[in-house]
Enzyme design. Structure first.
Site, PDB file in Angstrom:
ATOM      1  N   GLU A 115      -0.143   2.984   6.851  1.00 35.40           N
ATOM      2  CA  GLU A 115      -0.263   4.060   5.855  1.00 35.40           C
ATOM      3  C   GLU A 115      -0.895   5.303   6.475  1.00 35.40           C
ATOM      4  OE1 GLU A 115       1.556   3.384   3.504  1.00 35.40           O
ATOM      5  OE2 GLU A 115       1.522   1.202   3.568  1.00 35.40           O
ATOM      6  N   ALA A 154       0.836  -1.195   0.000  1.00 34.16           N
ATOM      7  CA  ALA A 154       0.000   0.000   0.000  1.00 34.16           C
ATOM      8  C   ALA A 154       0.871   1.244   0.000  1.00 34.16           C
ATOM      9  CB  ALA A 154      -0.905   0.007   1.233  1.00 34.16           C
TER      10      ALA A 154
HETATM   11  N1  BES Z   1       5.651   3.873   1.249  1.00 33.57           N
HETATM   12  C1  BES Z   1       5.432   2.472   1.249  1.00 33.57           C
HETATM   13  C2  BES Z   1       4.980   1.925  -0.056  1.00 33.57           C
HETATM   14  C3  BES Z   1       5.987   1.947  -1.176  1.00 33.57           C
HETATM   15  C4  BES Z   1       7.218   1.436  -1.025  1.00 33.57           C
HETATM   16  C5  BES Z   1       5.657   2.437  -2.382  1.00 33.57           C
HETATM   17  C6  BES Z   1       8.115   1.446  -2.086  1.00 33.57           C
HETATM   18  C7  BES Z   1       6.563   2.453  -3.424  1.00 33.57           C
HETATM   19  C8  BES Z   1       7.791   1.954  -3.274  1.00 33.57           C
HETATM   20  C9  BES Z   1       4.370   2.084   2.268  1.00 33.57           C
HETATM   21  O1  BES Z   1       4.213   2.955   3.318  1.00 33.57           O
HETATM   22  C10 BES Z   1       4.802   0.785   2.872  1.00 33.57           C
HETATM   23  O2  BES Z   1       5.772   0.790   3.553  1.00 33.57           O
HETATM   24  N2  BES Z   1       4.094  -0.293   2.584  1.00 33.57           N
HETATM   25  C11 BES Z   1       4.428  -1.618   3.013  1.00 33.57           C
HETATM   26  C12 BES Z   1       3.497  -2.142   4.049  1.00 33.57           C
HETATM   27  C13 BES Z   1       3.813  -1.748   5.450  1.00 33.57           C
HETATM   28  C14 BES Z   1       2.793  -2.302   6.402  1.00 33.57           C
HETATM   29  C15 BES Z   1       5.185  -2.139   5.906  1.00 33.57           C
HETATM   30  C16 BES Z   1       4.307  -2.492   1.785  1.00 33.57           C
HETATM   31  O3  BES Z   1       3.793  -2.009   0.792  1.00 33.57           O
HETATM   32  O4  BES Z   1       4.732  -3.624   1.837  1.00 33.57           O
HETATM   33 ZN    ZN Z   2       5.554   2.769   4.871  1.00 32.19          ZN
END
Ligand code: BES
Ligand code: ZN
Length: 865
Positions: A305, A269
């Site tokens: 998020e 996400a």
């Molecule tokens: N900012 C990230 C998503 C992201 C990462 C988008 C790299 C594009 C490139 C988001 O906040 C995130 O960290 N998502 C994690 C889930 C979280 C619960 C650790 C994910 O997408 O796995």
């Molecule tokens: Zn994140």
């Protein structure tokens, strides 16, 4: 070969030490999108002001863009003033203050990399972090350039829902049923937080009243068919909003908060301001179509998020070397949220297990890097377990050292002082230093050095005088360069208990190890002291300590720290597997079997059924591979199976009772205590299936369960070697009932990993399944990710490696980020015996001989040289 793929020859390296600010400030950005599947027009009108003297040209990023026009202050810029190289556009001789107008055209339908603007099931969506905005328009695609954005979207009536960041300003009908909507985001942000969505979507709505009494409009947008699976995410969102107010004093700022679910997404996400975009698998849940694990993951990701609205958006990163500033801190925040809402001990055990199995592996392999990396080729490759999980552990250590009150004061100071700014890890730690008066100089090692430090503990007890000395020695990470390695500041939480009675002899104490070696002495220690050390994993280190079986048994029985109890029994399993690897005929220690019997006969001994389930789960391959190096993965697999069988046999009297007493009664509740009971019941059933016929139980569970967790467990157990005659039928029935993508993925991943049936041929067949698509990352992860990471039997073979390498190459042409992640298991060759190594390396060599994306090239080239 598209122009987005670089030649292998000259990868450009970006270095932290070379950071320079951007010479212009962007006062406002106005974006107009004329949405079209293959020819979307984007018009950017932005206001610029020079902030660095002596600069005369403006350098913007852009990638795969068709440039239509560039104007400055309304005048077309002559081609002679434009220089386009690689991913940048240089505009020469610009004034000190000016308005820029750029028109670009892009093709969302052709975008299979899923970065920038793309189509997912006919719906327009964006993903801009880290460097996707450059695929939309020419712009300084870096987080330290912040501006307020206005977005105007025009589209045909087949896209009735048009969304972007901020508050809705207007929605106007124009000719042919087309509409123009305008969104305005008053909070300055970097372009990686920009988002746009357009499609035929339905919304589930709710509202939340903030601590200052403002009512926030909450919406989850999904495809119409999914509207019945949005409630849990919405409830989770409200819990997260309340928690961030209670625990961090952070209130939401816009009038509306939206989540959109999309089918095609590289990650889980994304925290775009006011408009989070989610992989549908991380939002959609109903009892029939999501497991307990999925419910818990959804709750955690929605919270994660949402928490970024402060830790990441209001206060953002200066550059991508600071990624852990937002990700490590936010993972820490979401894990504390989950611990508060569910069971603290279980959440911590799961996190520690994940850290040790996955992050420790990364930290000792070819792509190891510090939490603050000094350089990168492709930033997408740095969304790693080290940035996330180790980064979260480092924040946790800061809180341990400061205590909760000072930590909260530090976080308040950080958010207040740096609101609206793009900062570095130094500012975060500096705020903590300021409120506590502590010097964090040595502590910065945790951010700057790669690898997992090792801790040795020696105890000396004089039973006559009662004097007890504990000596702590730290050793550099195995991968550290000895000369440059500096000693860490390691917070070590310990307690001493009596081996026979479990009575606490020395209560919990925090020792700060700053030297290479230090010792501490306690007087008048009676009885037989056993040390419970690194309680709750107080620091992300490897404990190097040969602990006697009797001590481990005492810890597993009596310790009041859930992580220590779990860790003690895991150590016993590891020791047993070690003996079996040396001699497959060596008997399993009766004391371990007795311990298991004692625990399951009287589940009250471990307060929480979910903790007990974790205790009864044998260590994963990754943990064992780290210890028994260079290992034979097939031999390790059989040793673990043998141990599992011995435990199943040794406690045969108790598994059935445990299964029956733990299965929760009544309607399904995805809430911690029911989840814990189900998890223990299923663990018991898995053992039971090793010792007796369970066909009737499985059939009954499969057909009558009120929820997917139990139904899925029945299928999974039947599919393993437990019920060969039920296996095919339940597999088919599970697939027939898979009317959502998420259930389909459970089926695909089970079919790709099940030891008995998931041969190479079967895995290939799954990639040909009518519902499989190479362009959907969830399908790829379900089949190939599961195969490479969880099917030791088939993957660790020449044919297995070849299948993965072929798939990686095929994917690299469509989606480099996914290819670069999928290849990782091959890169871990150094942990295995030479016969495995050679075959793995030869596939890596075959991969690198091709023309690769930057993403894949960086990972593979680091893994062979
Ligand atoms: N900012 C990230 C998503 C992201 C990462 C988008 C790299 C594009 C490139 C988001 O906040 C995130 O960290 N998502 C994690 C889930 C979280 C619960 C650790 C994910 O997408 O796995
Ligand atoms: Zn994140």
């Amino acid at each position: 070969m598209t122009d987005s793929r670089a030649m292998n020859a000259a990868p450009k390296t970006t270095r932290l030490a070379e950071y320079e600010g951007f010479p212009y400030a962007v006062e406002s950005v106005d974006l107009t999108f004329d949405l079209h599947p293959t020819e979307t027009r984007v018009t950017q009108i932005s206001v610029w002001k020079k902030i660095t003297a002596g600069v005369t040209s403006l350098e913007l990023n852009g990638k795969d863009l068709k440039r239509i026009s560039v104007k400055i202050d309304g005048e077309l810029v002559d081609e002679s003033r434009l220089v386009e190289i690689d991913e940048s556009l240089l505009i020469r001789q610009v004034p000190d203050a000016f308005t820029l107008e750029v028109v670009t055209q892009i093709n969302p339908e052709a975008n299979t990399a899923l970065e920038g603007l793309y189509l997912s099931n006919g719906m327009f969506c964006t993903q801009c972090e880290a460097e996707g905005f450059r695929r939309i328009t020419y712009y300084p695609d870096r987080p330290d350039v912040m501006s307020s954005f206005t977005t105007r979207i025009t589209a045909d009536p087949e896209y009735p829902v048009l969304l972007s960041n901020g508050n809705l300003i207007s929605d106007t009908k124009i000719k042919d049923g087309r509409r123009v909507v305008v969104w305005e985001d008053p909070f300055p942000k970097p372009c990686y937080l920009f988002a746009l969505v357009g499609g035929n979507l339905a919304a589930e709505r709710d509202s939340f009243v903030t601590m200052s009494g403002r009512e926030i409009d909450l919406r989850i947008y999904v495809e119409k068919k999914d509207l019945n699976r949005t409630r849990y995410a919405l409830e989770s969102l409200k819990r997260a909003m309340a928690w961030d107010e209670d625990v961090y004093g952070r209130e939401y700022d816009l009038d509306i908060f939206m989540i959109v679910a999309v089918s095609h997404f590289n990650m889980g996400a994304m925290e775009n301001k006011g408009l989070n975009i989610f992989n549908s698998s991380c939002v959609l849940a109903s009892p029939e179509a999501a497991t307990d694990q999925a419910f818990q993951r959804i709750e955690a990701i929605v919270a994660h998020e949402y928490f970024h609205n402060w830790s990441g958006n209001r206060v953002t990163c200066r550059d991508w070397f600071q990624l852990s500033l937002k990700e490590g801190f936010t993972v820490f925040r979401d894990s504390e949220f989950s611990a508060d809402i569910n069971s603290r001990a279980v959440k911590r055990i799961q996190d520690v297990n994940f850290l040790r199995s996955a992050q420790f592996t990364e930290d000792s392999g070819p792509t190891a890097h510090p939490v603050q990396p000094p350089e990168y080729q492709e930033i997408s490759n740095f969304y790693t377990l080290t940035i996330y999980e180790k980064g979260a552990e480092v924040v946790r250590m800061i809180r341990t050292l400061l205590g909760p009150e000072l930590f909260r004061r530090g976080s308040d100071l950080y958010f207040e002082r740096y609101d609206g700014q793009a900062v570095t890890i130094k500012e975060f730690v500096g705020a903590m230093a300021e409120v506590s008066g502590r010097d964090f100089g040595q502590f910065m090692c945790w951010y700057e050095q790669p690898g997992t430090p090792r801790l040795q503990v020696y105890m000396d007890h004089d039973s006559v005088t009662g004097q007890l000395t504990i000596q702590f020695d730290q050793r550099a990470p195995a991968i550290a360069e000895i000369d440059s390695h500096k000693a860490y500041l390691i917070p070590i939480s310990y307690q001493l208990i009596d081996r026979e009675s479990g009575q606490v002899l020395v209560p919990e104490t925090l020792f700060e190890l700053s030297q290479t070696s230090a010792s501490v002495t306690h007087e008048d220690v009676k009885g037989n002291p056993v040390i419970s050390v690194l309680r709750g994993l107080s620091a992300p280190v490897k404990l190097e300590m040969t602990r006697p079986v009797a001590d481990l048994i005492a810890l597993a029985r009596f310790d009041d720290d859930g992580v220590s109890r779990w860790d003690a029994i895991q150590d016993l399993y590891i020791q047993s597997i070690g003996h079996l690897l040396k001699d497959p005929d060596s008997p399993i220690d009766q004391a371990l079997i007795d311990l298991v019997c004692e625990l399951i006969r009287d589940p009250q001994m471990v307060q929480d059924p979910a903790c007990l389930a974790e205790m009864l789960t044998l260590p994963q391959d990754n943990i064992l591979w780290d210890i028994f190096q260079p290992g034979d993965p097939q031999a390790i697999l059989s040793a673990r199976k043998q141990l599992r069988q011995t435990l199943a046999d040794g406690a045969s009297k108790y598994w059935k009772i445990l299964f029956e007493t733990m299965t929760p009664e009544g309607p399904y509740q995805p809430e911690a205590s029911a989840i814990g009971r189900r998890s223990l019941a299923i663990t018991a059933l898995t053992y039971l299936a090793k010792i007796e016929q369970v066909d009737t139980i499985l059939e009954d569970l499969f057909n009558n369960a009120s929820n997917l967790t139990e139904r899925f467990a029945a299928y999974r157990i039947a599919r393993s070697d437990a019920a060969p005659h039920l296996s095919d039928a339940l597999s088919q029935k599970f697939l027939d009932g898979a009317d959502t993508d998420e259930v389909l993925d459970l089926w695909l991943s089970t079919e790709a990993t099940n030891e008995r049936t998931a041969t190479i041929e079967r895995v290939k067949e799954l990639t040909g399944h009518e519902r499989f698509a190479w362009t959907n990352p969830n399908r790829v992860r379900a089949v190939l990710g599961a195969f490479a990471n969880r099917n030791v039997k088939a993957f660790y073979s020449a044919a297995g490696y070849r299948l993965l390498a072929d798939s990686v190459l095929k994917l690299d042409a469509m989606n480099p980020q996914i290819a670069a992640r999928l290849v990782m298991p091959l890169c871990q060759w150094a942990r295995f015996e030479p016969s495995y190594q050679d075959k793995m390396k030869s596939e890596l060599r075959r991969i690198i001989s091709q023309n690769l994306s930057k993403d894949l090239f960086e990972i593979v080239s680091k893994s062979i040289d």
